[in-house]
Enzyme design. Sequence first.
Site, PDB file in Angstrom:
ATOM      1  N   ASP A 197     -12.314   2.825 -11.914  1.00 42.97           N
ATOM      2  CA  ASP A 197     -11.677   3.172 -10.634  1.00 42.97           C
ATOM      3  C   ASP A 197     -10.171   2.910 -10.692  1.00 42.97           C
ATOM      4  O   ASP A 197      -9.438   3.285  -9.775  1.00 42.97           O
ATOM      5  CB  ASP A 197     -12.287   2.331  -9.503  1.00 42.97           C
ATOM      6  CG  ASP A 197     -13.228   3.159  -8.640  1.00 42.97           C
ATOM      7  OD1 ASP A 197     -13.160   4.397  -8.725  1.00 42.97           O
ATOM      8  OD2 ASP A 197     -14.024   2.564  -7.893  1.00 42.97           O
ATOM      9  N   LYS A 231     -22.090  10.394  -6.696  1.00 45.00           N
ATOM     10  CA  LYS A 231     -21.438  10.103  -7.979  1.00 45.00           C
ATOM     11  C   LYS A 231     -22.481  10.056  -9.099  1.00 45.00           C
ATOM     12  O   LYS A 231     -22.245  10.544 -10.197  1.00 45.00           O
ATOM     13  CB  LYS A 231     -20.704   8.754  -7.893  1.00 45.00           C
ATOM     14  CG  LYS A 231     -19.442   8.820  -7.024  1.00 45.00           C
ATOM     15  CD  LYS A 231     -18.879   7.442  -6.709  1.00 45.00           C
ATOM     16  CE  LYS A 231     -17.703   7.543  -5.746  1.00 45.00           C
ATOM     17  NZ  LYS A 231     -17.182   6.245  -5.314  1.00 45.00           N
ATOM     18  N   GLN A 272     -18.507  -0.248  -5.376  1.00 45.62           N
ATOM     19  CA  GLN A 272     -18.325   0.637  -4.218  1.00 45.62           C
ATOM     20  C   GLN A 272     -17.754  -0.158  -3.049  1.00 45.62           C
ATOM     21  O   GLN A 272     -18.309  -1.180  -2.647  1.00 45.62           O
ATOM     22  CB  GLN A 272     -19.668   1.288  -3.839  1.00 45.62           C
ATOM     23  CG  GLN A 272     -19.557   2.305  -2.726  1.00 45.62           C
ATOM     24  CD  GLN A 272     -18.718   3.539  -3.105  1.00 45.62           C
ATOM     25  OE1 GLN A 272     -18.806   4.036  -4.219  1.00 45.62           O
ATOM     26  NE2 GLN A 272     -17.886   4.009  -2.192  1.00 45.62           N
TER      27      GLN A 272
END
Length: 283
Positions: free
Chosen positions: A102, A35, A79
């Site tokens: 997210d 990412k 994460q």
Amino acid sequence: MSRAALFLRKRGIHPRLAAILVGRNPASESYVAGKRRAAKSCGIDSLLFRLPASTSQSGLHALIGRLNRRRDVHGILLQLPLPARLSAEEALVRISPEKDVDGLHPENLGRLAAGVPRFVPCTPKGVLHLLDFFRVPVEGKHVVIVGRSRLVGRPLALLFIHRNATVTVCHSRTRRLAQQTRRADILVAAAGRKHLIRASHVQKGAVVVDVGIHVSVSPSGAKRFHGDVSPSVRRAAGVLSPVPGGVGPETVAQLLANTVRAAARCLAAKHAGSFERSHLHRL
Ligand code: NAD
């Protein structure tokens, strides 16, 4: 560099994503590295915050609080999964909904359910983008989603409903799965079970999107990636998204799009209209 990021940088806004990694999970390390590489290539700065696996829940919340307050950080990525001792639910709710790139904060999921989305979770957004890119019509189609997780299946069902599809969501308690999946014009496999979907689950000519990611390592140490869909489905399906190279890169692209969106909120009013007209609809 993406044109939207360039637009912002020229106006003094350097889109910046802060990633939080707790503990040492090799898969998470590799996802975050990927990412960050993709972010750099698009003109998005990234910061990595590593916390030891022994971090307390309050220690994790304190870091999120600091990132929420930083004006130079536009997106926060926690994460997952976290070490088992820590609650992802409690941590996600601490992320400012305006930096929740997210799209997993309850406020953002609620907005999606209400039809007024802010940040849409990246994998579901990527699935729709993939279908749009290949001009697969969605309206009026029967979509069957295997999986109802907060990360993928549930928000994806909402996105398809907003696009006027007829949606069936299957999960681990669904009986006679193949009977359901064979009715799909578009079948999305997001169950986290390697090769769960076989040719007998698929209607001839259906569009099949494979969200699953499973990694196996051969005796020589070579890594191989597998999906939730068995390779035998290729014969039955009209179209099948590959693993790797399908939904995975789309997910990263949507994270970056959400980060640019988040940064654009800092634009002065005089530039906001121009950004909206030229870039926002593409993100
Ligand atoms: P999850 O474990 O949170 O949810 C799995 C869902 O599948 C659950 O709702 C469960 O009820 C359902 N399920 C499990 N077994 C089933 C069965 N036998 N029949 C029917 N339904 C069943 O997983 P998740 O986070 O939603 O991820 C799903 C898969 O997608 C995983 O393989 C994950 O690695 C992958 N994933 C990929 C990306 C990407 O970028 N490509 C992103 C997120 C997740």
